[in-house]
Design a protein around this motif. Structure first.
Motif, short mmCIF file in Angstrom:
data_model
loop_
_atom_site.label_atom_id
_atom_site.label_comp_id
_atom_site.label_asym_id
_atom_site.label_seq_id
_atom_site.Cartn_x
_atom_site.Cartn_y
_atom_site.Cartn_z
N LEU A 42 0.73 -1.15 0.05
CA LEU A 42 -0.01 0.09 -0.08
C LEU A 42 0.92 1.21 -0.14
N LYS A 43 2.13 1.27 -0.05
CA LYS A 43 3.00 2.22 0.12
C LYS A 43 2.90 3.06 1.20
N ILE A 44 2.86 2.55 2.45
CA ILE A 44 2.66 3.34 3.52
C ILE A 44 4.10 3.42 4.21
N SER A 45 4.33 4.48 4.93
CA SER A 45 5.92 4.46 5.22
C SER A 45 6.00 3.93 6.67
N GLU A 46 7.08 3.46 7.13
CA GLU A 46 7.06 2.90 8.18
C GLU A 46 6.75 3.63 9.73
N ASP A 47 7.02 4.87 9.28
CA ASP A 47 6.68 5.82 10.64
C ASP A 47 5.38 6.13 10.92
N ALA A 48 4.41 5.65 9.78
CA ALA A 48 3.08 6.16 10.29
C ALA A 48 2.58 4.93 10.89
N ASN A 49 1.99 5.31 12.28
CA ASN A 49 1.81 4.23 13.10
C ASN A 49 0.66 4.61 13.81
N GLN A 50 -0.21 5.68 13.37
CA GLN A 50 -1.67 6.15 13.87
C GLN A 50 -2.60 4.93 13.81
N PRO A 51 -3.48 4.80 14.88
CA PRO A 51 -4.42 3.68 14.77
C PRO A 51 -5.22 3.53 13.45
N GLU A 52 -5.65 4.78 12.69
CA GLU A 52 -6.26 4.85 11.39
C GLU A 52 -5.32 4.09 10.29
N THR A 53 -4.13 4.21 10.39
CA THR A 53 -3.21 3.38 9.66
C THR A 53 -3.15 2.08 9.61
N ILE A 54 -3.03 1.81 10.86
CA ILE A 54 -2.74 0.26 11.27
C ILE A 54 -4.20 -0.14 10.76
N GLU A 55 -5.28 0.46 10.87
CA GLU A 55 -6.61 -0.26 10.52
C GLU A 55 -6.64 -0.31 9.10
N THR A 56 -6.17 0.43 8.21
CA THR A 56 -6.18 0.38 6.74
C THR A 56 -5.29 -1.04 6.46
N LEU A 57 -4.20 -1.02 7.05
CA LEU A 57 -3.26 -2.21 6.84
C LEU A 57 -4.03 -3.30 7.17
N SER A 58 -4.44 -3.56 8.33
CA SER A 58 -5.39 -4.74 8.78
C SER A 58 -6.50 -5.06 7.89
N GLN A 59 -7.05 -4.08 7.34
CA GLN A 59 -8.35 -4.08 6.36
C GLN A 59 -7.77 -4.97 5.38
N TRP A 60 -6.68 -4.45 4.56
CA TRP A 60 -5.83 -5.03 3.48
C TRP A 60 -5.74 -6.46 3.77
N LEU A 61 -4.89 -6.73 4.90
CA LEU A 61 -4.71 -8.25 5.31
C LEU A 61 -5.68 -8.88 5.33
N ARG A 62 -6.96 -8.59 5.89
CA ARG A 62 -8.24 -9.29 5.93
C ARG A 62 -8.72 -9.61 4.60
N ASP A 63 -8.58 -8.63 3.58
CA ASP A 63 -9.16 -8.75 2.37
C ASP A 63 -8.44 -9.77 1.78
N LYS A 64 -7.07 -9.92 1.84
CA LYS A 64 -6.21 -10.82 1.27
C LYS A 64 -6.39 -12.24 1.97
N ASN A 65 -7.16 -12.11 3.00
CA ASN A 65 -7.24 -13.63 3.84
C ASN A 65 -6.00 -13.80 4.60
N LYS A 66 -5.14 -13.03 4.85
CA LYS A 66 -4.08 -13.23 5.60
C LYS A 66 -4.42 -12.85 7.07
N LEU A 67 -5.60 -12.51 7.32
CA LEU A 67 -5.76 -12.55 8.96
C LEU A 67 -7.06 -12.97 8.86
N PRO A 68 -7.43 -13.59 10.08
CA PRO A 68 -9.01 -14.14 10.34
C PRO A 68 -9.82 -13.20 9.87
#
Lengths: 351, 596
Positions: free
Chosen positions: B248-274
């Motif tokens: 998703l081209k998100i920098s490593e410094d971005a650790n805001q809760p919203e950013t992490i939620e976006t990342l989790s969403q992507w992982l969920r969509d890809k079935n990498k998270l339950p």
């Protein structure tokens, strides 16, 4: 009539001025003005303040004018803020404590919806304090707004303008008749657009207070227009046989005194406000000034010609003339005596 | 009535009405000039020291005009309540409860999803019992309405009418909570009101410690408790996040809760998270208050939606813990009965075989505060949060106190964000009052002189009416506790200039009538009679704009509109009614040669 204090006639009372002679020219001018205003707004864009765009605004008072704007600019740059815009604030009059006021405006970075809690403003404040010290500068106010609020406010502002136009339209349609309504509303649009255009031309910031000013312009110009309309309606019912163009000219001539006086007091008060008020009052007053000047002009040269036009159109259809006569009978009071100057020109039927 | 000097029959009644208005204007305007009673000097008995203050406290009403923050100095915050998200969460919780219910009746909900537009999709393994599932879901929440069945999928719609009520309820709860918190600041005369659909405006006059105010009100703790899942070992989570960041081209410094939620969403969509899980970070930030910088992060895989939220907490206390021989601050929590039951359920579930290592994450504003290992199910309804994120004891103590304050005052039902803050220094406020006052006086004098020069006696009457008008506007503002702001002052000045318009219209009419041959008295009465309709039309159309402003404006604009409307009503009363009564007396009882 003798011109002595306490009994001054600004506009000669029996002077019949053919205002409508130039109506084609003035309508043309108005169209050009509106078009130019729209063009300016389209090209330059409204100078939205951070109220709408989001960002931070810091008012810095420089005590004893010890720091120049360039020095301030440099200090802001040193604090790591590159796109800040520094303007003088309330510049027309000297401040009481011999300080000079500047506004440092940082717009929200594009593509980033920072919440207002970002510390950019705080950081700048502390670095400015460290740079100059408390004896030279004073932080008068800090405002920090996220873009989200702005969008909602902008939408609400436009809705408010639109709704008040509709409300006024409905009222006029009830109280007057169909030949008056389009003139009143176009007059409003005309005033608001030109005032917006002038504001944009001079780069005045568009804030939430400006919206209040624009709604006051709407209120003022409709007030002005209604007073002229009222006279037209009255003259028309008293003189059903008089041609509409004469009715309009006579009505405007008769209300001219009032128009001059009211706009003079309004303009003077607003001049005082814009010179001495400072800050957000200054913005409000300058916008209103433009509004009152344009509003006074348009109540004569936009609203009336449009009413004339509508009248001509309705007469062509041939369904209002008889109605006007009957209306005159209903409205005319029992003890009616036409004004002397009118009596001479148009003979009345004996009652 | 040609030559007789007799007052019109209603004159006495009218003048009594005007006198009443005058008295009303004076008694409601006076207290404003005496300042705030809490700042008066008082003697031992609590009686004010100065005679006029004693007198005003006993005789005059307490209503005063509030000065806006731009005149007084202080801090104003606008908070946005994230109502949409809270509603979504609420639907989620209800369906999850329904899922447990139907599971005990032998039906399995294989998955469910709540969309941002609040439509909900529920998938079943067995369509035969769809009606039962539908019934259970409807029992759990009124926020959704049954829509249709397609195959094994149930569709629900948002129940708009109920959501409207629920939104109002959420806002009211948020306002109450914020009021409770502000009470603990000890600020004199705070102002809290709803602005717009989802915003709350808080005004704290004289507040200087803005950073602390923002922390307590803005970064309001939305607390929840979630089970830590172990379907993916914790060691693999950073790797998964890294993968998502690259994609998703998100920098490593971005650790805001919203950013992490976006990342989790992507992982969920890809079935990498339950499906019903998400990643939340435990962030350790640098202790300096100037800039928030994340020092280290530790990801946790937790349930996507919380079963237990902070509004079920009864009490919270900051305490110094003596356990472990290391001095440490903790916040002890006590749950309400319902919360205690839910907390019991969560800790019990932590002991199911697949949920070892028995961790429950305590999540504050989208960050894991701590994730204590649960040693046994806790059904007593009390728990402790350890303040471990800072090694500085003073910092820890402050953190613990702030957290307990926030929790004790009642956690917010929905998370709240500061979207606007305005801070005005007290000296700036004084300067604003000064320039506002000077310009009002000068503008007033200008109008008075012009009217006197042009109209003489009737101009004088108009001026008296105009001043009366300003008095009445101030009195009404005090009566309704309105706030006077800088634009409000401009509104009053403009009202002064335009208020004389009514008298100009009337006086011009009187002059016309005199010219057309009427006597002075006849012209006076006719002039007033005929200009009444004009004035009503003119004022009413301006009032339309003011009414629209009150309905649609933001608070600043609204304050302005109230002034404007009050101005219009008072103007009509003074410029028509008051001048008529004075004029009648002048025309009938004095040898005045000319009025108008």
């Amino acid at each position: 009539m003798a011109f002595k204090i306490g009994n001054i006639q600004v506009f000669p009372h029996n002077y019949f001025f053919d205002f409508m002679k130039w109506r084609k020219v003035t309508v043309g001018i108005s169209i050009v003005l509106v078009a130019v205003s729209l063009l300016i707004i389209g090209i330059k864009g409204l100078n939205y303040s951070i109220d709408f765009l989001g960002g931070a605004e810091i008012q810095v008072n420089v005590l004893n004018k010890s720091i120049t704007r360039e020095q301030l600019h440099e200090a802001v740059g040193k604090a790591g803020i590159n796109h800040a815009e520094i303007t003088t604030y309330g510049s027309l009059a000297a401040r009481k404590d011999n300080s000079e006021s500047y506004i440092v405006r940082m717009q929200r970075e594009k593509g980033q919806d920072e919440s207002a809690t970002t510390n950019r403003a705080d950081k700048l404040v502390s670095s400015l304090k460290a740079e100059f010290g408390a004896e030279k500068i004073q932080i008068a106010s800090i405002t920090n707004i996220s873009g989200k609020v702005g969008k909602e406010d902008e939408y609400k502002g436009y809705m408010a303008l639109l709704l008040s136009c509709i409300g006024i339209l409905i009222y006029i349609a009830f109280r007057f008749d169909s030949r008056f309504a389009p003139g009143a509303v176009l007059c409003l649009v005309h005033n608001v657009v030109i005032a917006l255009g002038v504001m944009t031309l001079f780069g005045r910031p568009f804030t939430t207070v400006s919206i209040a000013a624009f709604l006051t312009i709407v209120g003022y110009s409709i007030n002005d227009t209604v007073i002229v309309y009222d006279r037209i309606r009255e003259t028309r019912s008293l003189q059903p046989k008089m041609s509409m163009i004469d009715v309009v000219n006579r009505s405007i001539s008769q209300t001219m005194n009032r128009t001059i006086l009211t706009s003079t007091t309004g303009i003077l008060a607003l001049l005082v406000l814009s010179i001495l008020g400072g800050g957000s009052i200054e913005d409000f007053a300058i916008t209103m000034l433009v509004g009152i000047v344009v509003g006074t002009y348009s109540s004569i040269y936009v609203a009336a010609p449009l009413t004339l036009m509508m009248d001509g159109y309705l007469n062509k259809l041939g369904w209002k003339k008889k109605d006007a006569k009957e209306l005159a009978k209903e409205v005319r009071p029992k003890d009616y005596a036409p004004p002397i100057n009118v009596r001479k020109k148009v003979p009345q039927d004996k009652k | 009535m040609q030559n007789k000097s007799s007052m019109p029959p209603m004159w006495w009644i009218k003048s009594v009405i005007i006198l009443c208005a005058l008295v009303f204007g004076i008694i409601y305007t006076l207290p404003t000039f005496f300042g705030n009673p809490s700042e008066w000097q008082r003697d031992a008995n609590g009686v004010p020291a100065k005679w006029y203050e004693r007198w005003s406290e006993n005789l005059l009403p307490a209503a005063r005009i509030n000065l806006g923050l731009d005149l007084k100095g202080g801090l104003s915050l606008t908070l946005n309540v994230e109502v949409e998200k809270a509603i979504q969460d609420s639907i989620h919780r209800s369906i999850s409860l329904a899922k447990d219910l139907v599971a005990s009746e032998g039906v399995k909900i294989t998955s469910y999803k709540v969309n941002p537009d609040l439509t909900t999709v529920v998938e079943l393994d067995n369509i035969a019992k769809a009606q039962l599932v539908q019934k259970r879901i409807q029992e759990q929440t009124l926020l959704v309405l049954f829509d249709k069945i397609e195959g094994k999928t149930l569709y629900f719609q948002a129940n708009r009418s109920y959501i409207g009520d629920y939104e109002k309820q959420l806002m009211q709860q948020a306002i109450n909570t914020i009021r409770n918190r502000i009470d603990q600041f000890g600020v004199a005369e705070p102002n809290i009101f709803q602005a717009g659909n989802t915003r709350i405006m808080v005004e704290l006059p004289g507040m200087t410690d803005t950073q602390r105010a923002k922390e307590l009100l803005g970064n309001t703790a939305q607390l929840d408790f979630r089970l830590v899942l172990n379907s993916i070992p914790q060691g693999q989570l950073p790797q998964l996040l890294e993968e998502a960041r690259k994609e998703l081209k998100i920098s490593e410094d971005a650790n805001q809760p919203e950013t992490i939620e976006t990342l989790s969403q992507w992982l969920r969509d890809k079935n990498k998270l339950p499906k019903n899980s998400t990643i939340i970070l435990h962030r350790v930030t640098s202790p300096s208050a100037q800039s928030i910088k994340t020092i280290s992060t530790l990801p946790y895989l937790v349930e996507a939606h919380a079963k237990l939220t902070g509004d079920l907490i009864e009490d919270a206390q900051a305490q110094q813990s003596t356990e472990n021989y290391i001095p440490q601050y903790v916040v002890s929590l006590k749950f309400k009965p319902q919360g205690a039951k839910l907390f019991g359920d969560i800790t019990t579930e932590a002991f199911k075989p697949n949920n070892a290592p028995h961790q429950v994450a305590i999540i504050l504003d989208g960050n894991v505060q701590s994730a204590p290992v649960v040693n046994s199910p806790i059904t007593t309804g009390s728990a402790q949060i350890t303040m471990g994120s800072s090694t500085n004891m003073v910092d820890q103590m402050k953190q613990a106190q702030d957290l307990s304050l926030v929790l004790r005052a009642g956690a917010l039902p929905a998370s709240v964000k500061v979207v606007e803050e305005r801070q005005i220094g007290p000296s700036e406020g004084a300067q604003n009052i000064h320039s506002g006052f000077i310009s009002t006086i000068i503008a007033g004098i200008l109008v008075i002189v012009i009217m006197l020069v042009i109209y003489g006696m009737s101009g004088l009457v108009a001026n008296v009416a105009m001043l009366f008008n300003v008095l009445l506007i101030l009195a009404f503002m005090a009566l309704f506790g309105a706030t006077l702001t800088l634009p409000g002052i401009a509104g009053i000045v403009l009202t002064m200039a335009i208020a004389v318009d009514g008298n100009v219209v009337i006086n011009e009419r009187i002059r016309e009538e005199i010219r057309s041959g009427f006597s002075q008295k006849q012209a006076f009465y006719k002039g007033y009679h005929t200009s009444f309709r004009t004035l009503i039309d003119a004022h009413f159309t301006s009032a339309v704009a003011g009414i629209v402003l009150i309905i649609y404006g933001n608070p600043t604009v609204k304050g302005f509109a109230v002034t404007l409307l009050a101005g219009i009503i008072c103007t009509l009363f003074t410029s028509y009614y008051v001048t008529e009564v004075i004029g009648q007396w002048l025309v009938e009882k004095t040898k005045l040669k000319r009025f108008g």
